[in-house]
Design an enzyme around this catalytic site. Sequence first.
Site: not given
Length: 1296
Positions: A164-165, A169, A213, A216-217, A427, A429
């Site tokens: 994440s981050g 995306t 992030n 973050s998605s 991803g 985490e």
Amino acid sequence: MALSELYTKYNRVWIPDPEHVWKSAEILRDFRPGDETLELQLEDGEILYPLDTASPQLPHLRNPDILVGENDLTALSYLHEPAVLHNLKVRFVESKIIYTYCGIILVAVNPYKQLHIYGDAVIHAYSGQNMGDMDPHIFAVAEEAYKQMARNNKNQSIIVSGESGAGKTVSARFAMRYFAMVSKSGSKTRVEDKVLASNPITEAIGNAKTTRNDNSSRFGKYTEISFDKRYQIIGANMRTYLLEKSRVVFQSEGERNYHIFYQICACADQPEFKSLRLLKAEEFCYTNMGGKTSIEGVNDKTDMEETRRTFSLLGESVFTHCILFYLSRKSVERNRIKILDPHLAVFCELLGVSPEGVTRWLCHRRIVMVAETVVKPVPRERAVNARDALAKQIYAHLFDSVIHRINAALQVPGKQHTFIGVLDIYGFETFDINSFEQFCINYANEKLQQQFNLHVFKLDQEEYRKEDIPWTLIDFYDNQPVIDLIEAKMGILDLLDEECVFPQGADQNWLQKLYNYLADNPLFEKPRMSNEAFIIQHFADKVEYQCWGFLEKNRDTLYEELVDTMRTSKVLSPGGLGSKGIKVRSARPVVKTANKQLRTTVGTKFRSSLYLLMETLNATTPHYVRCIKPNDEKMPFEYDSRRVVQQLRACGVLETIHISAQSYPSRWTYIEFYSRYSILMSQQELGLNNKKQTCKTVLQRLIQDSNMYKFGRTKIFFRAGQVAYLEKLRLDRLRGACVTIQKHVRGWRQRTRFLCMRGAAIVLQQYVRGQRQIRSAALKQGWAAVVIQRYWRGYLTRQIYTMLRNSTITVQAFTRGWLARKRYRKVLGLSINRSHEGCGNLLSDQRHSYVEYMSVAMYLFTVNYLGGVVRIAENNLELQKEDHEKEVEVVREENRRLKEERVRLQRQLEEEAKANGDLQDQVIQLSKHIKVRVQRSYSSKKHVKVRVQRSYSSTSTSNLKPRGVVVNMIPGMAAQLLFMCVRHADYLNDGAKLKSYLILPETAVVLSNIFLQEFMKQSSPSQCKNCLHNFDLSEHRQIFSDLAINIYHQFISVMEKALTPMIVPGMLEHESIQGISSMKPTGFRKRSNSVYEDQEVYTISSILQQLSLFHQAMSQHGMDGGLVRQAVRQIFFLVGAATFNNILLRKDMCSCRKGMQIRCNISYLEEWLKEKDLLQGCGAMDSLKPLSQAAWLLQVNKTTEDDAKEIIEQCSELNPVQIVKILNSYTPIDDFEKRVAPSFVRKVQGLLQDREGASSHLMLDIQYRFQVTFPFIPSSQALEHLQVPSSLRLSFLTRI
């Protein structure tokens, strides 16, 4: 040489370091076998590195500085973890380059800063390029996927993964943008814009701020971009995975809810949102749990406008907007639900449901027993859970509805031929508190990692082994045990679903089952200091999960009574809450339960959707993008080695580099190879019965190096680029066959057309000649035959009439005689009867005999008569038949004569058409020789006119080219001749003829300056008297000017098309100064997987030769000198811009020696201008200033502050972005060259800040066109003295 022999003095090695992971050290003393220590020199002093004498583990050797910073990690001499880590650091921190290849993987490091490398010009620069020809880029991966889809007609996938981050995306968004740019369909559906417009919407409703992030998605997304047979986008489809619904009702400290909530709250004061009665985000519990409602640098109100704009682009109506806002509002308003709470009233009013029903079933529960149904209140905790569950379900319904609407908007008419899928999924985490969501996310990444392992490692090794091809097996980590731990029978998910079945199931009970059943699994651990968590050894790292909330989140329970109440809503779409949704196939058989209250759990649904995703990915050709998060503080271009190496170990980059450079990536079965490349086989090879042997024979003939391919049992294995080479051979053969087919088809069409015209001419000739013959002898013969027939038919008719008349008279005579005798006998019989009654019988017998005799006589007469008639009729028919045959013969003779006449007429028409064509070609040829500057002066009042006589000469001038005497003819002669034709038409007052001269497109340049009034000022009074008298051509001025400009630009385009393929090879790649450049390893990515282009080797001489051809053509056709200079300037700008853009996108071209080569090539161009007398007043060298300054920048010293000031002063044509890019991309070729220090780059950036009005574009626009002008230059040639050279073969022109 053994590896241990490389550990000598002054060589450098990598040793482990707790802070930087690896630290560089220099060897102070040569290593000898048996040494217990290795003397090393660090930056902070000397150390003795201990070694194991039994089996010494020597530290990793460091690559020479010349190899550091390569585009592809597989190009490194020593492939190991510290080398990869250091190479990424040098590129990211010093060169500010975020993309690097690692074999088949693109490593993308998040810069946390906006870069100027994603413009449209960059997209066009990467379009059509082979992988490895340009610097690593997400556009290069997208281009490779697009090419392989077009070449192999196989679906592709781009798998973007990372923490994440890390920038997943953004990378996925740029890949989709690339596809939208390079495959525009030109249709009115704007499907490319719609595909891109879906990103802001999904980010608004599916992304949120986390501690790692800001965007973050919180869901997985797989977007299939559909292409038609022309490989243009025709639509898209989006699939989502595991939306984090719990974020709607809970956020950790420092986090936010989904962006859409803050966006609509920021717009609460706008009129269209008044009816929602919204408050600020700080006043809602669901949006203020994390303590932060804003993000630095983000304007929620502006983002809301962008979201609404993209909704409009997708075709959503305002009503739909309101529905979406309503649903978003519902989740927001579900914060303080209490009995008679005003928020509850607003919630029910907007949803259109009963407040009493919602209040009742939020606080009560119905229990159905055998004999009765009991409604009882629930505890506060359960009521809060019911409230949160309702909020999550409403938001999940909103999310699914929006995705459904997006998919509907992205569907356009047309059948999908292929697709490219872009996977943007969460991803690995690891937080301080990891719950059910992190467990599912990490489970999905385990599956993706397994898919990557199987694709890159396991399948390669197994297939090589099965095909009996020599291959060294490489050990790699297989994460199948971890996956079995999670999804196998009696695994974590299975035990979780089992515990969810029990009404009184609890998280603690489930955790105890895990301890009991999985205690012996080495990948499962129980924390030492906690009885409420468990630890899983994932592929990336160990993760500790807190068990609280697992059961509730897995059940995702919403009471039926509350669902029934929501179903009465007029806002929620039918089949909304509580609907079954899309059915998916489970990853393994699931036992069906008879109890309808037992629904499919979230874990089971997620496992099934993940199975379908893996099935889709395995059916496509994957392309991997590994996003790396360089630091946790989100600082631009800051590199934390510990964080980076964790991600490199997790994503498989380190495993890839060991096998990337030695594999055979392309594989074809013998049948596929035979089917596709049979066109390259000879007749003798095709005659072989054994197809496998045929494939071997033809491949050994086509590719001489046997190391480039290997023959397996069922497949042929190729090294990179070989299939593309075969594709080129196949394409060349097909192109040659197409040319042959076209040649014969065109010949057949021309012959058919000729024969058709010839036949038509013959018919016309026949008719004409037939008419002439009919009016002469044929007509007389026809009338004579008619007269003869008339008399003959009259004679026959009279003969028949005479015979019938005689027969009639005879019958009448006999009849009348018989009647007379009958009457006589009757009278005589009366008298005789009286006297001779005795004789009656005898007379009666005689009478009867006579009657019989008469009857027989009449019968015989009738038969003879009818036979005669029949014979006469037959004779008549024979005569008529003979007459008809004679008439047919006459008609045939006439038809033959008409055909001959038609042939004659056709020949005459052809001759006339050819003559007309010759005249037209002559006019066109004249127009091609006309200059822009036309002589307007006349020395006398005589009218000079040219009369074009009608000619049937077979000589054609359409292919006339300047040669011989024509090369030295008077410049502008064609223009003068045509102008004389115009004056002659004016003298005759012939408007039609004048119009025919003006409608020719080729005359645009000729006449563009003739009729402009400002040129009249240069004519004398006597010359002005000779102006046109009968026609006003002022309305044609702008038309001629526009046509002239258009023709000029077309001419420039033709020159650019011919010159473009030569520019980069000739200006950059060719060594014009031999011996000063050297090749460097290119790595795995320097290949042509998609299209192989065996181009001709171009040099600077090729460019100069082509320029000379252009200049010769312009000079021989009498092109004005000023116009020639403008054309040369435009071409030189193309050379400079194309070369400059390639320097910016090719790090391997940014070196001191390459700068020397470029400046040498520029000097050759300058010499060419001097030779052609174009150096002065042309401006061509000025257009090369950006390239010249870039070459100078590569050569100049880049160390001191004075150097920085000199760079600022000298590079006036380069903007700050271009200067910094070149400095960061500077790559030493030899060891004595030094890289540009980051401090020097920062110093230059500081000095560049004082520049005003500097552009921020990285690339030069190669499509730019300088404004063209057509100045008038009078001619010294008098028209009455004009002489036409005989070599032009224009004898049909006469002077009057």
